[in-house]
Design a protein around this motif. Structure first.
Motif, PDB file in Angstrom:
ATOM      1  N   ASP A  11       0.840  -1.199   0.000  1.00  0.00           N
ATOM      2  CA  ASP A  11       0.000   0.000   0.000  1.00  0.00           C
ATOM      3  C   ASP A  11       0.874   1.247   0.000  1.00  0.00           C
ATOM      4  OD1 ASP A  11      -2.243  -1.568   0.195  1.00  0.00           O
ATOM      5  OD2 ASP A  11      -2.525  -1.253   2.331  1.00  0.00           O
ATOM      6  N   ARG A  13       0.300   5.875  -0.302  1.00  0.00           N
ATOM      7  CA  ARG A  13      -0.612   7.020  -0.383  1.00  0.00           C
ATOM      8  C   ARG A  13      -0.172   7.929  -1.520  1.00  0.00           C
ATOM      9  NH1 ARG A  13      -4.172   8.488   3.060  1.00  0.00           N
ATOM     10  NH2 ARG A  13      -3.242   7.274   4.720  1.00  0.00           N
ATOM     11  N   THR A  36      -5.303   9.476  -1.389  1.00  0.00           N
ATOM     12  CA  THR A  36      -5.880   8.142  -1.534  1.00  0.00           C
ATOM     13  C   THR A  36      -4.811   7.073  -1.335  1.00  0.00           C
ATOM     14  OG1 THR A  36      -7.497   8.965  -3.117  1.00  0.00           O
ATOM     15  CG2 THR A  36      -7.105   6.609  -3.129  1.00  0.00           C
ATOM     16  N   VAL A  37      -5.172   6.003  -0.638  1.00  0.00           N
ATOM     17  CA  VAL A  37      -4.283   4.852  -0.484  1.00  0.00           C
ATOM     18  C   VAL A  37      -4.580   3.874  -1.616  1.00  0.00           C
ATOM     19  CG1 VAL A  37      -3.640   2.897   0.970  1.00  0.00           C
ATOM     20  CG2 VAL A  37      -4.089   5.130   2.006  1.00  0.00           C
ATOM     21  N   ALA A  73       2.307   4.246   3.000  1.00  0.00           N
ATOM     22  CA  ALA A  73       1.036   4.368   3.730  1.00  0.00           C
ATOM     23  C   ALA A  73       1.275   4.014   5.186  1.00  0.00           C
ATOM     24  CB  ALA A  73      -0.009   3.447   3.121  1.00  0.00           C
TER      25      ALA A  73
END
Length: 74
Positions: A11, A13, A36-37, A73
């Motif tokens: 993940d 960002r 947004t991730v 993230a």
């Protein structure tokens, strides 16, 4: 780091979009916007990526991936 360098399954960002305005608008409509991730689910053809935003999946070509700046993230 940009989206083309993010390994599958990790993940990150989105911290910036360095793409043409029309593409930035379309990406925003798809939910690919700053903050947004995203997760790369797998590598697509011609070095593109398939990314997940929540339960949605999108295929992006290499040029689009290079324009998406990322940070780790939390």
């Amino acid at each position: 780091m940009n989206l083309s360098a993010l390994p599958a399954g990790r993940d990150a960002r989105i911290v910036g979009l360095d793409v043409e305005p029309g593409l930035a608008l379309r990406m925003g409509e798809l939910g690919l916007r700053v903050g947004t991730v995203v997760r790369v689910t797998h590598h697509g053809g011609l070095a593109g990526r398939v990314v997940a935003v929540g339960s949605d999946r999108f295929a992006l070509d290499l040029d689009a991936c290079r324009g998406v700046r990322l940070a780790a993230a939390p």
